[in-house]
Design an enzyme around this catalytic site. Structure first.
Site, PDB file in Angstrom:
ATOM      1  N   GLU A  73       0.830  -1.208   0.000  1.00 62.84           N
ATOM      2  CA  GLU A  73       0.000   0.000   0.000  1.00 62.84           C
ATOM      3  C   GLU A  73       0.866   1.259   0.000  1.00 62.84           C
ATOM      4  O   GLU A  73       0.559   2.244  -0.690  1.00 62.84           O
ATOM      5  CB  GLU A  73      -0.905   0.019   1.234  1.00 62.84           C
ATOM      6  CG  GLU A  73      -1.793  -1.202   1.368  1.00 62.84           C
ATOM      7  CD  GLU A  73      -1.192  -2.269   2.272  1.00 62.84           C
ATOM      8  OE1 GLU A  73      -1.916  -2.746   3.162  1.00 62.84           O
ATOM      9  OE2 GLU A  73       0.002  -2.596   2.082  1.00 62.84           O
ATOM     10  N   CYS A  96      -2.367  -3.295   7.477  1.00 58.33           N
ATOM     11  CA  CYS A  96      -2.003  -3.428   8.887  1.00 58.33           C
ATOM     12  C   CYS A  96      -2.330  -2.150   9.643  1.00 58.33           C
ATOM     13  O   CYS A  96      -2.383  -1.058   9.082  1.00 58.33           O
ATOM     14  CB  CYS A  96      -0.527  -3.769   9.026  1.00 58.33           C
ATOM     15  SG  CYS A  96       0.584  -2.442   8.509  1.00 58.33           S
ATOM     16  N   CYS A 105      -0.163   0.859   7.944  1.00 59.33           N
ATOM     17  CA  CYS A 105      -0.595   1.265   6.604  1.00 59.33           C
ATOM     18  C   CYS A 105      -1.919   2.029   6.670  1.00 59.33           C
ATOM     19  O   CYS A 105      -2.189   2.884   5.831  1.00 59.33           O
ATOM     20  CB  CYS A 105      -0.746   0.035   5.718  1.00 59.33           C
ATOM     21  SG  CYS A 105       0.838  -0.696   5.232  1.00 59.33           S
ATOM     22  N   ALA A 174       3.621 -37.884  -8.674  1.00 58.80           N
ATOM     23  CA  ALA A 174       2.980 -38.309  -9.921  1.00 58.80           C
ATOM     24  C   ALA A 174       3.038 -39.825  -9.960  1.00 58.80           C
ATOM     25  O   ALA A 174       4.118 -40.415  -9.859  1.00 58.80           O
ATOM     26  CB  ALA A 174       3.693 -37.710 -11.127  1.00 58.80           C
ATOM     27  N   ASP A 220      17.263 -39.515 -10.307  1.00 54.97           N
ATOM     28  CA  ASP A 220      16.750 -38.611 -11.341  1.00 54.97           C
ATOM     29  C   ASP A 220      17.634 -37.409 -11.634  1.00 54.97           C
ATOM     30  O   ASP A 220      17.428 -36.738 -12.646  1.00 54.97           O
ATOM     31  CB  ASP A 220      15.361 -38.090 -10.932  1.00 54.97           C
ATOM     32  CG  ASP A 220      14.353 -39.204 -10.759  1.00 54.97           C
ATOM     33  OD1 ASP A 220      14.551 -40.287 -11.348  1.00 54.97           O
ATOM     34  OD2 ASP A 220      13.365 -38.994 -10.024  1.00 54.97           O
ATOM     35  N   ARG A 227      11.164 -23.476 -14.277  1.00 56.31           N
ATOM     36  CA  ARG A 227      11.685 -23.252 -15.626  1.00 56.31           C
ATOM     37  C   ARG A 227      10.594 -23.050 -16.679  1.00 56.31           C
ATOM     38  O   ARG A 227      10.819 -22.358 -17.657  1.00 56.31           O
ATOM     39  CB  ARG A 227      12.571 -24.437 -16.051  1.00 56.31           C
ATOM     40  CG  ARG A 227      13.755 -24.667 -15.147  1.00 56.31           C
ATOM     41  CD  ARG A 227      14.690 -25.734 -15.673  1.00 56.31           C
ATOM     42  NE  ARG A 227      14.068 -27.029 -15.836  1.00 56.31           N
ATOM     43  CZ  ARG A 227      13.825 -27.875 -14.844  1.00 56.31           C
ATOM     44  NH1 ARG A 227      14.130 -27.538 -13.588  1.00 56.31           N
ATOM     45  NH2 ARG A 227      13.264 -29.043 -15.071  1.00 56.31           N
ATOM     46  N   GLU A 313       8.597 -33.140  -2.835  1.00 56.58           N
ATOM     47  CA  GLU A 313       8.426 -33.847  -4.103  1.00 56.58           C
ATOM     48  C   GLU A 313       8.857 -35.308  -4.045  1.00 56.58           C
ATOM     49  O   GLU A 313       8.888 -35.976  -5.074  1.00 56.58           O
ATOM     50  CB  GLU A 313       9.176 -33.102  -5.207  1.00 56.58           C
ATOM     51  CG  GLU A 313       8.597 -31.723  -5.514  1.00 56.58           C
ATOM     52  CD  GLU A 313       8.967 -31.220  -6.898  1.00 56.58           C
ATOM     53  OE1 GLU A 313       9.252 -32.051  -7.787  1.00 56.58           O
ATOM     54  OE2 GLU A 313       8.971 -30.007  -7.092  1.00 56.58           O
TER      55      GLU A 313
END
Length: 388
Positions: A73, A96, A105, A174, A220, A227, A313
Site C-alpha cells: 500500500e 495493517c 498502513c 505423480a 533422477d 523453468r 516432491e
C-alpha cells in the site's frame, strides 16, 4: 455475513460482496493486484499487491518486496502521489494497523485522502484480523472480500502459519493408476505428461522451498527449479543422511540459480561437508533416528529462516515420513492413465488393520491436465504436529 458488518457507521459503507454483487471493475483491478503480489515472496511476511485507481485509471501500484521494506500500500501511494486524494485503493490483504518494522498502513491510507478501499481478504494475524478494516471505516468506504478465494489461495502459506503457528507442507507426487511413481528398475520419466509437469513448476514458484530425498537425487538428478513458467526460485532442500550427493549433481552445479541446503546426520563425513561448502552449498546437521532424519527439527529451522511453505516432491520414503509424523498438510497427486504392474509406491506407509485408522483427506478437488488427473486435498488432522 462477515462479522465486520456490525461496525458499519452512518457516514461509511462496508460491503461484503458475493459473486453477484462484485463489480467487474473491482474484480479486474483486484486481479491486477494479485499479479503484482506474485512478483515477490517476502516470507515470513505475506505477498501483497496494491493499486491506486483514480477515475478508472491506475495512478500508482506496488507490492511488498521484502521484510522490513515498505508494504504494498505504501509503495502504491508513493507512486500515486497527489493523485491518491479521492481515489480507490485495491489491496489483496487487509492493511495493517500496528507498528512493526514499518508503521501502520491504515494511517498512511487515511492521510493520503483515499476515498474507498477494496480488500481481497482479511488478515488472520492477531494484530490485525479486522482491526485494519475497522480503522479505515472511520474515514472512508471499505469493501471486503473481492476475489477472496483467489487472494487466500495466494496467501495460503502465510494464512496457515498465522492460524497454526507452523509452515505449510504440501506433498506432491505423480503416479500410475496402480499407484507407482517408478518402475522396479527406477525409471520414472515420464509418468505424467507435459501439461502436468508445467503445473509442478507453477507449484514450485508458489512455495518458499522444495524438498526431496537423496534417493530421488541419485535416481533422477533433478534441478528442482522453476523453468516452464515465470516465478521466483524456491530454495532446494535434500535429505541426505550420509552426504551421498555427488559434486557433479545438477543441484550442486546450479547452486547459483537458487539456494541449496543439504541436510545430513551426525555421522556424515566431515570432509564431504567441507567439500560441499567449498562448492557453495549450505549444509544442516539434523538429529537422526532409525526412521531417518528429524524432520520436526528441519521444519523448525526452516521457519526460523523465515519460510512459510514447503513442497515435498518425494520420494516414497520421504512422503511417508511426513505423513507418519503428522507434518503433511496438503496433497497434490497427479494420476496418469498408465499401468506398470509393480515398482515404487508414492508413499511408504505402514499397513493399517482397520479402515477407520486410515489417513484421511478432505476438501478434495480434481483438475485435468490433458490426460492426467490432479487430485488435491487437505490431510484431515495435523493435531499431532508441534507448534513451530
Amino acid at each position: 455475513m462477515n462479522s465486520l458488518a456490525r461496525y458499519r457507521r452512518p457516514q461509511t459503507i462496508l460491503m461484503i460482496p458475493t459473486d453477484r454483487s462484485m463489480s467487474g471493475t473491482d474484480i479486474d483491478f483486484m486481479r491486477r493486484a494479485l499479479t503484482l503480489a506474485a512478483r515477490s515472496r517476502p516470507s515470513p511476511n505475506p505477498q501483497v499487491g496494491a493499486l491506486v485507481v483514480q477515475d478508472g485509471q491506475v495512478v500508482g501500484e506496488g507490492f511488498h518486496e521484502a521484510p522490513g521494506r515498505p508494504h504494498a500500500e505504501i509503495n502504491a501511494l508513493a507512486r500515486a502521489g497527489e493523485n491518491a486524494a479521492g481515489a480507490t485503493l485495491y489491496v489483496t490483504l487487509e492493511p495493517c494497523c500496528h507498528h512493526g518494522r514499518t508503521g501502520p498502513c491504515t494511517e498512511a491510507i487515511s492521510g493520503a485522502g483515499i476515498r474507498r478501499v477494496v480488500i481481497g481478504t482479511l488478515d488472520p494475524d492477531s494484530r490485525v484480523n479486522g482491526c485494519g478494516a475497522r480503522a479505515l471505516l472511520n474515514h472512508m468506504e471499505v469493501t471486503c472480500g473481492v476475489l477472496e478465494s483467489e487472494c487466500r489461495d495466494q496467501l495460503e502459506g502465510y494464512i496457515h502459519h498465522r492460524t497454526t503457528g507452523r509452515m505449510l507442507v504440501r506433498l506432491k507426487a505423480a503416479m500410475t493408476l496402480d499407484g507407482y511413481i517408478a518402475t522396479s528398475s527406477g525409471d520414472a520419466k515420464w509418468i505424467s505428461g507435459e501439461s502436468a509437469r508445467k503445473e509442478v513448476h507453477r507449484m514450485r514458484a508458489d512455495h518458499d522451498a522444495v524438498l526431496v530425498g537423496i534417493r530421488t537425487v541419485l535416481a533422477d538428478d533433478p534441478l528442482l527449479t522453476v523453468r516452464h513458467c515465470e516465478g521466483i526460485q524456491p530454495s532446494r532442500i535434500v535429505l541426505d543422511s550420509h552426504l551421498r550427493i555427488a559434486d557433479t549433481a545438477r543441484l550442486v552445479t546450479s547452486h547459483r540459480e537458487a539456494p541449496v541446503l543439504i541436510c545430513h546426520g551426525p555421522d556424515a563425513d566431515p570432509r564431504k561437508k567441507d567439500r560441499l561448502h567449498q562448492l557453495g552449498i549450505d549444509t544442516l546437521e539434523l538429529p537422526q533416528s532409525a526412521t531417518g532424519l528429524d524432520i520436526h527439527t528441519l521444519l523448525s529451522e526452516l521457519a526460523r529462516r523465515g519460510m512459510l511453505s514447503l513442497l515435498v516432491e518425494g520420494g516414497g520414503a520421504v512422503h511417508g515420513s511426513f505423513i507418519r509424523e503428522g507434518l503433511a498438510d496438503r496433497l497434490a497427486l497427479f494420476i496418469a492413465p498408465k499401468l506398470i504392474g509393480g515398482g515404487f509406491r508414492w508413499a511408504s506407509l505402514p499397513d493399517v488393520s482397520a479402515i477407520r485408522d486410515a489417513w484421511k483427506l478432505q476438501q478434495l478437488r480434481c483438475r485435468m491436465f490433458d490426460e492426467d488427473i490432479l487430485v488435491e486435498g487437505h490431510f484431515q488432522s495435523t493435531d499431532q504436529c508441534p507448534s513451530l
